[in-house]
Motif scaffolding. Structure first.
Motif, PDB file in Angstrom:
ATOM      1  N   PRO A 192      -7.130 -52.101 -38.335  1.00 49.99           N
ATOM      2  CA  PRO A 192      -7.710 -51.093 -38.277  1.00 49.99           C
ATOM      3  C   PRO A 192      -9.209 -50.773 -37.229  1.00 49.99           C
ATOM      4  O   PRO A 192      -8.947 -51.937 -36.442  1.00 49.99           O
ATOM      5  CB  PRO A 192      -8.792 -52.034 -39.885  1.00 49.99           C
ATOM      6  CG  PRO A 192      -8.564 -53.205 -39.294  1.00 49.99           C
ATOM      7  CD  PRO A 192      -6.930 -53.503 -39.080  1.00 49.99           C
ATOM      8  N   SER A 193      -9.254 -49.281 -37.585  1.00 55.90           N
ATOM      9  CA  SER A 193      -9.896 -48.972 -35.791  1.00 55.90           C
ATOM     10  C   SER A 193     -11.337 -50.003 -35.871  1.00 55.90           C
ATOM     11  O   SER A 193     -12.173 -49.948 -37.402  1.00 55.90           O
ATOM     12  CB  SER A 193      -9.959 -48.654 -35.776  1.00 55.90           C
ATOM     13  OG  SER A 193     -11.078 -47.632 -36.929  1.00 55.90           O
ATOM     14  N   GLN A 194     -12.257 -50.359 -35.059  1.00 54.44           N
ATOM     15  CA  GLN A 194     -13.262 -50.323 -34.833  1.00 54.44           C
ATOM     16  C   GLN A 194     -14.599 -49.084 -35.227  1.00 54.44           C
ATOM     17  O   GLN A 194     -15.678 -50.211 -35.839  1.00 54.44           O
ATOM     18  CB  GLN A 194     -13.889 -50.205 -33.492  1.00 54.44           C
ATOM     19  CG  GLN A 194     -15.318 -50.738 -33.188  1.00 54.44           C
ATOM     20  CD  GLN A 194     -15.235 -52.534 -33.153  1.00 54.44           C
ATOM     21  OE1 GLN A 194     -14.096 -53.009 -32.983  1.00 54.44           O
ATOM     22  NE2 GLN A 194     -16.343 -52.960 -34.227  1.00 54.44           N
ATOM     23  N   ARG A 195     -14.435 -48.330 -35.407  1.00 50.31           N
ATOM     24  CA  ARG A 195     -14.913 -47.636 -36.250  1.00 50.31           C
ATOM     25  C   ARG A 195     -15.043 -47.682 -37.845  1.00 50.31           C
ATOM     26  O   ARG A 195     -15.827 -47.972 -38.916  1.00 50.31           O
ATOM     27  CB  ARG A 195     -14.846 -45.984 -36.275  1.00 50.31           C
ATOM     28  CG  ARG A 195     -15.416 -44.955 -37.534  1.00 50.31           C
ATOM     29  CD  ARG A 195     -15.052 -43.735 -36.898  1.00 50.31           C
ATOM     30  NE  ARG A 195     -15.278 -43.633 -35.535  1.00 50.31           N
ATOM     31  CZ  ARG A 195     -14.993 -42.007 -34.958  1.00 50.31           C
ATOM     32  NH1 ARG A 195     -14.534 -41.048 -36.092  1.00 50.31           N
ATOM     33  NH2 ARG A 195     -15.396 -41.815 -34.132  1.00 50.31           N
ATOM     34  N   ARG A 196     -13.173 -47.876 -38.317  1.00 49.83           N
ATOM     35  CA  ARG A 196     -13.432 -48.413 -39.551  1.00 49.83           C
ATOM     36  C   ARG A 196     -14.172 -49.927 -40.336  1.00 49.83           C
ATOM     37  O   ARG A 196     -14.873 -49.968 -41.063  1.00 49.83           O
ATOM     38  CB  ARG A 196     -11.864 -48.146 -40.401  1.00 49.83           C
ATOM     39  CG  ARG A 196     -11.907 -49.055 -42.070  1.00 49.83           C
ATOM     40  CD  ARG A 196      -9.848 -49.213 -42.628  1.00 49.83           C
ATOM     41  NE  ARG A 196     -10.605 -50.145 -43.778  1.00 49.83           N
ATOM     42  CZ  ARG A 196      -8.436 -50.065 -44.015  1.00 49.83           C
ATOM     43  NH1 ARG A 196      -7.610 -49.731 -43.118  1.00 49.83           N
ATOM     44  NH2 ARG A 196      -8.286 -50.620 -45.497  1.00 49.83           N
ATOM     45  N   ARG A 197     -14.118 -50.626 -39.491  1.00 46.16           N
ATOM     46  CA  ARG A 197     -14.465 -52.002 -39.799  1.00 46.16           C
ATOM     47  C   ARG A 197     -16.137 -51.852 -39.271  1.00 46.16           C
ATOM     48  O   ARG A 197     -16.576 -53.222 -40.216  1.00 46.16           O
ATOM     49  CB  ARG A 197     -14.234 -53.397 -38.287  1.00 46.16           C
ATOM     50  CG  ARG A 197     -12.589 -53.313 -38.059  1.00 46.16           C
ATOM     51  CD  ARG A 197     -12.479 -54.444 -37.129  1.00 46.16           C
ATOM     52  NE  ARG A 197     -12.768 -54.708 -35.786  1.00 46.16           N
ATOM     53  CZ  ARG A 197     -11.995 -54.179 -35.136  1.00 46.16           C
ATOM     54  NH1 ARG A 197     -10.776 -53.850 -35.333  1.00 46.16           N
ATOM     55  NH2 ARG A 197     -12.084 -53.700 -33.821  1.00 46.16           N
ATOM     56  N   ASP A 198     -16.591 -51.370 -39.079  1.00 45.00           N
ATOM     57  CA  ASP A 198     -18.063 -50.862 -38.602  1.00 45.00           C
ATOM     58  C   ASP A 198     -18.334 -50.486 -40.273  1.00 45.00           C
ATOM     59  O   ASP A 198     -19.599 -50.569 -40.395  1.00 45.00           O
ATOM     60  CB  ASP A 198     -18.583 -50.549 -37.289  1.00 45.00           C
ATOM     61  CG  ASP A 198     -18.587 -50.645 -35.834  1.00 45.00           C
ATOM     62  OD1 ASP A 198     -18.186 -51.910 -36.455  1.00 45.00           O
ATOM     63  OD2 ASP A 198     -18.257 -49.831 -34.902  1.00 45.00           O
ATOM     64  N   ARG A 199     -17.549 -49.587 -40.536  1.00 42.54           N
ATOM     65  CA  ARG A 199     -17.838 -48.689 -41.869  1.00 42.54           C
ATOM     66  C   ARG A 199     -18.012 -49.580 -42.581  1.00 42.54           C
ATOM     67  O   ARG A 199     -18.985 -49.807 -43.926  1.00 42.54           O
ATOM     68  CB  ARG A 199     -17.219 -47.548 -42.169  1.00 42.54           C
ATOM     69  CG  ARG A 199     -17.312 -46.482 -43.444  1.00 42.54           C
ATOM     70  CD  ARG A 199     -16.990 -45.883 -43.301  1.00 42.54           C
ATOM     71  NE  ARG A 199     -15.311 -45.628 -42.986  1.00 42.54           N
ATOM     72  CZ  ARG A 199     -14.545 -45.729 -42.190  1.00 42.54           C
ATOM     73  NH1 ARG A 199     -14.976 -45.090 -41.135  1.00 42.54           N
ATOM     74  NH2 ARG A 199     -13.387 -45.548 -41.778  1.00 42.54           N
ATOM     75  N   GLU A 200     -16.908 -50.615 -42.708  1.00 45.74           N
ATOM     76  CA  GLU A 200     -16.736 -51.495 -44.211  1.00 45.74           C
ATOM     77  C   GLU A 200     -17.995 -52.313 -44.084  1.00 45.74           C
ATOM     78  O   GLU A 200     -18.750 -52.990 -44.834  1.00 45.74           O
ATOM     79  CB  GLU A 200     -15.278 -52.429 -44.064  1.00 45.74           C
ATOM     80  CG  GLU A 200     -14.414 -51.492 -43.763  1.00 45.74           C
ATOM     81  CD  GLU A 200     -12.971 -51.676 -44.047  1.00 45.74           C
ATOM     82  OE1 GLU A 200     -13.105 -53.553 -43.010  1.00 45.74           O
ATOM     83  OE2 GLU A 200     -12.307 -51.463 -44.201  1.00 45.74           O
ATOM     84  N   ARG A 201     -18.750 -53.336 -43.275  1.00 45.18           N
ATOM     85  CA  ARG A 201     -19.258 -53.616 -42.783  1.00 45.18           C
ATOM     86  C   ARG A 201     -20.389 -53.213 -43.133  1.00 45.18           C
ATOM     87  O   ARG A 201     -21.722 -54.265 -43.552  1.00 45.18           O
ATOM     88  CB  ARG A 201     -19.596 -54.012 -41.172  1.00 45.18           C
ATOM     89  CG  ARG A 201     -20.581 -55.128 -40.866  1.00 45.18           C
ATOM     90  CD  ARG A 201     -20.757 -55.824 -39.211  1.00 45.18           C
ATOM     91  NE  ARG A 201     -19.383 -56.120 -38.727  1.00 45.18           N
ATOM     92  CZ  ARG A 201     -18.455 -55.419 -37.847  1.00 45.18           C
ATOM     93  NH1 ARG A 201     -18.802 -54.131 -37.528  1.00 45.18           N
ATOM     94  NH2 ARG A 201     -17.807 -55.911 -37.443  1.00 45.18           N
ATOM     95  N   TYR A 202     -20.420 -51.999 -43.012  1.00 49.89           N
ATOM     96  CA  TYR A 202     -21.829 -51.737 -43.403  1.00 49.89           C
ATOM     97  C   TYR A 202     -22.410 -50.572 -44.843  1.00 49.89           C
ATOM     98  O   TYR A 202     -23.322 -51.405 -45.520  1.00 49.89           O
ATOM     99  CB  TYR A 202     -21.959 -50.032 -42.749  1.00 49.89           C
ATOM    100  CG  TYR A 202     -23.201 -49.100 -43.351  1.00 49.89           C
ATOM    101  CD1 TYR A 202     -24.688 -49.230 -43.068  1.00 49.89           C
ATOM    102  CD2 TYR A 202     -23.194 -47.974 -44.078  1.00 49.89           C
ATOM    103  CE1 TYR A 202     -25.719 -48.329 -43.312  1.00 49.89           C
ATOM    104  CE2 TYR A 202     -23.915 -47.164 -44.239  1.00 49.89           C
ATOM    105  CZ  TYR A 202     -25.358 -47.172 -44.016  1.00 49.89           C
ATOM    106  OH  TYR A 202     -26.606 -46.767 -44.983  1.00 49.89           O
ATOM    107  N   ARG A 203     -20.687 -51.127 -45.481  1.00 44.75           N
ATOM    108  CA  ARG A 203     -20.819 -51.064 -47.223  1.00 44.75           C
ATOM    109  C   ARG A 203     -21.070 -52.309 -47.285  1.00 44.75           C
ATOM    110  O   ARG A 203     -22.409 -52.337 -47.905  1.00 44.75           O
ATOM    111  CB  ARG A 203     -19.173 -50.529 -47.647  1.00 44.75           C
ATOM    112  CG  ARG A 203     -19.441 -49.261 -47.171  1.00 44.75           C
ATOM    113  CD  ARG A 203     -17.907 -48.539 -47.899  1.00 44.75           C
ATOM    114  NE  ARG A 203     -17.998 -47.196 -47.342  1.00 44.75           N
ATOM    115  CZ  ARG A 203     -16.761 -46.527 -46.861  1.00 44.75           C
ATOM    116  NH1 ARG A 203     -15.340 -47.222 -47.528  1.00 44.75           N
ATOM    117  NH2 ARG A 203     -16.618 -45.779 -47.200  1.00 44.75           N
ATOM    118  N   ARG A 204     -20.903 -53.607 -46.698  1.00 41.15           N
ATOM    119  CA  ARG A 204     -21.123 -54.865 -46.989  1.00 41.15           C
ATOM    120  C   ARG A 204     -22.681 -55.186 -46.654  1.00 41.15           C
ATOM    121  O   ARG A 204     -22.529 -55.112 -48.126  1.00 41.15           O
ATOM    122  CB  ARG A 204     -20.196 -55.952 -46.732  1.00 41.15           C
ATOM    123  CG  ARG A 204     -18.756 -55.923 -46.862  1.00 41.15           C
ATOM    124  CD  ARG A 204     -17.783 -57.026 -46.257  1.00 41.15           C
ATOM    125  NE  ARG A 204     -18.177 -57.059 -44.947  1.00 41.15           N
ATOM    126  CZ  ARG A 204     -17.005 -56.916 -43.932  1.00 41.15           C
ATOM    127  NH1 ARG A 204     -15.947 -55.866 -44.624  1.00 41.15           N
ATOM    128  NH2 ARG A 204     -16.524 -56.808 -43.244  1.00 41.15           N
TER     129      ARG A 204
END
Length: 298
Positions: free
Chosen positions: A21-33
């Motif tokens: 996963p890209s950094q953007r996706r990891r940031d998005r998932e972190r934001y959702r959590r």
């Protein structure tokens, strides 16, 4: 575009298929959590505040000391709990026996109402009259008529046991409701399903048994479970005929002590018995909704 390396523990699925996963996706998932945790915290806080406010309103009422003594006496609760649980076993047996009878009788009535052809008109008429009558008749009146009226006839070979008569009244009333649930499920099956079954050589009876009914029952599982939850609660009404169930056991103690705490105990026991089935109904409903949204078989 070069993808960043995955963080340790980023998911077994990603590691298995080699996807990073890209950094953007990891940031998005972190934001959702983070949003989910914040929403959970806000919900818990608001629930706690509401509970505290309700508690303060109740305990500050002028009649709270007397109410507490009459409805929430720990001594009477300890005395009532064993007797209420003993009587609850009768409610559980009534639920199991009446539930099975209701499903069978309701299915037969629903099939009778969906039979085609003028030769079956008397059967359809009787089935419709049955459902209209018992859906309109209040359950408490039905119980009084059956439990008190049948013994008054003094018929030979007819039981006067209030448990059996009360179970019969419950079965008569709930069969009418369940029959309409089954009928709605049968009519929701597209006519092309029956036509396809007939084109394969199945008779009308075989098409109904192997094609229509399985689909109808599967679609109506949530409302059927809701009816069983209602039946579980209404088994307590057999106490009007003298059957010693959980409600009657509590009523005996109340009549002797003039303290209403046993009613609270009986109510909480019924709630504890109902919650698991209610949650199971919600789970089944959500599961079927997900499958329907994904285009799967209903």
């Amino acid at each position: 575009m070069t993808l960043d390396k995955a963080e340790p523990g980023s998911g077994e699925r990603d590691a298995a298929d080699g996807y990073v996963p890209s950094q953007r996706r990891r940031d998005r998932e972190r934001y959702r959590r983070a949003r989910a945790r914040r929403a959970t915290a806000i919900g818990a806080l608001s629930t706690l505040v509401t509970a505290v406010v309700l508690y303060l309103v109740v305990v500050s009422a002028p009649g709270w000391p007397r109410t507490k003594e009459t409805f929430f006496d720990w001594g009477y609760a300890r005395e009532a709990l064993p007797k209420v649980l003993e009587g609850l076993w009768l409610n559980v047996r009534l639920l199991l026996v009446c539930g099975a009878a209701v499903l069978v009788l309701g299915m037969l009535i629903a099939v009778a109402r969906t039979l085609r052809g003028p030769v079956f008109f008397p059967l359809r008429f009787l089935a419709a009259a049955y459902t209209d009558f018992f859906r309109g008749l209040p359950l408490i009146i039905n119980l009084m008529i059956v439990v008190l009226g049948v013994p008054a006839l003094r018929l030979q070979g007819v039981t006067v046991d209030p448990v059996l008569l009360g179970g019969t009244a419950l079965t008569l009333t709930y069969s009418a409701y369940v029959a309409e649930v089954f009928r709605a499920g049968i009519e929701s099956v597209h006519p092309s399903q029956r036509a396809a079954a007939r084109s394969l050589g199945l008779s009308n009876r075989q098409a109904l048994r192997y094609v229509v009914l399985p689909q109808a029952v599967r679609r109506q599982v949530p409302p059927l479970l809701n009816d069983l939850v209602s039946l579980q609660k209404d088994t307590g009404l057999v106490s009007i005929g003298g059957a010693v169930d959980a409600v009657r056991a509590a009523d005996i103690i109340v009549g002797r002590s003039l303290n209403y705490t046993p009613y609270i105990v009986a109510g909480l026991v019924f709630v504890a018995l109902t919650i698991p089935m209610t949650r199971f109904t919600d789970w089944v409903t959500a599961r079927m909704d997900r499958r329907q949204a994904q285009g799967g078989a209903i």
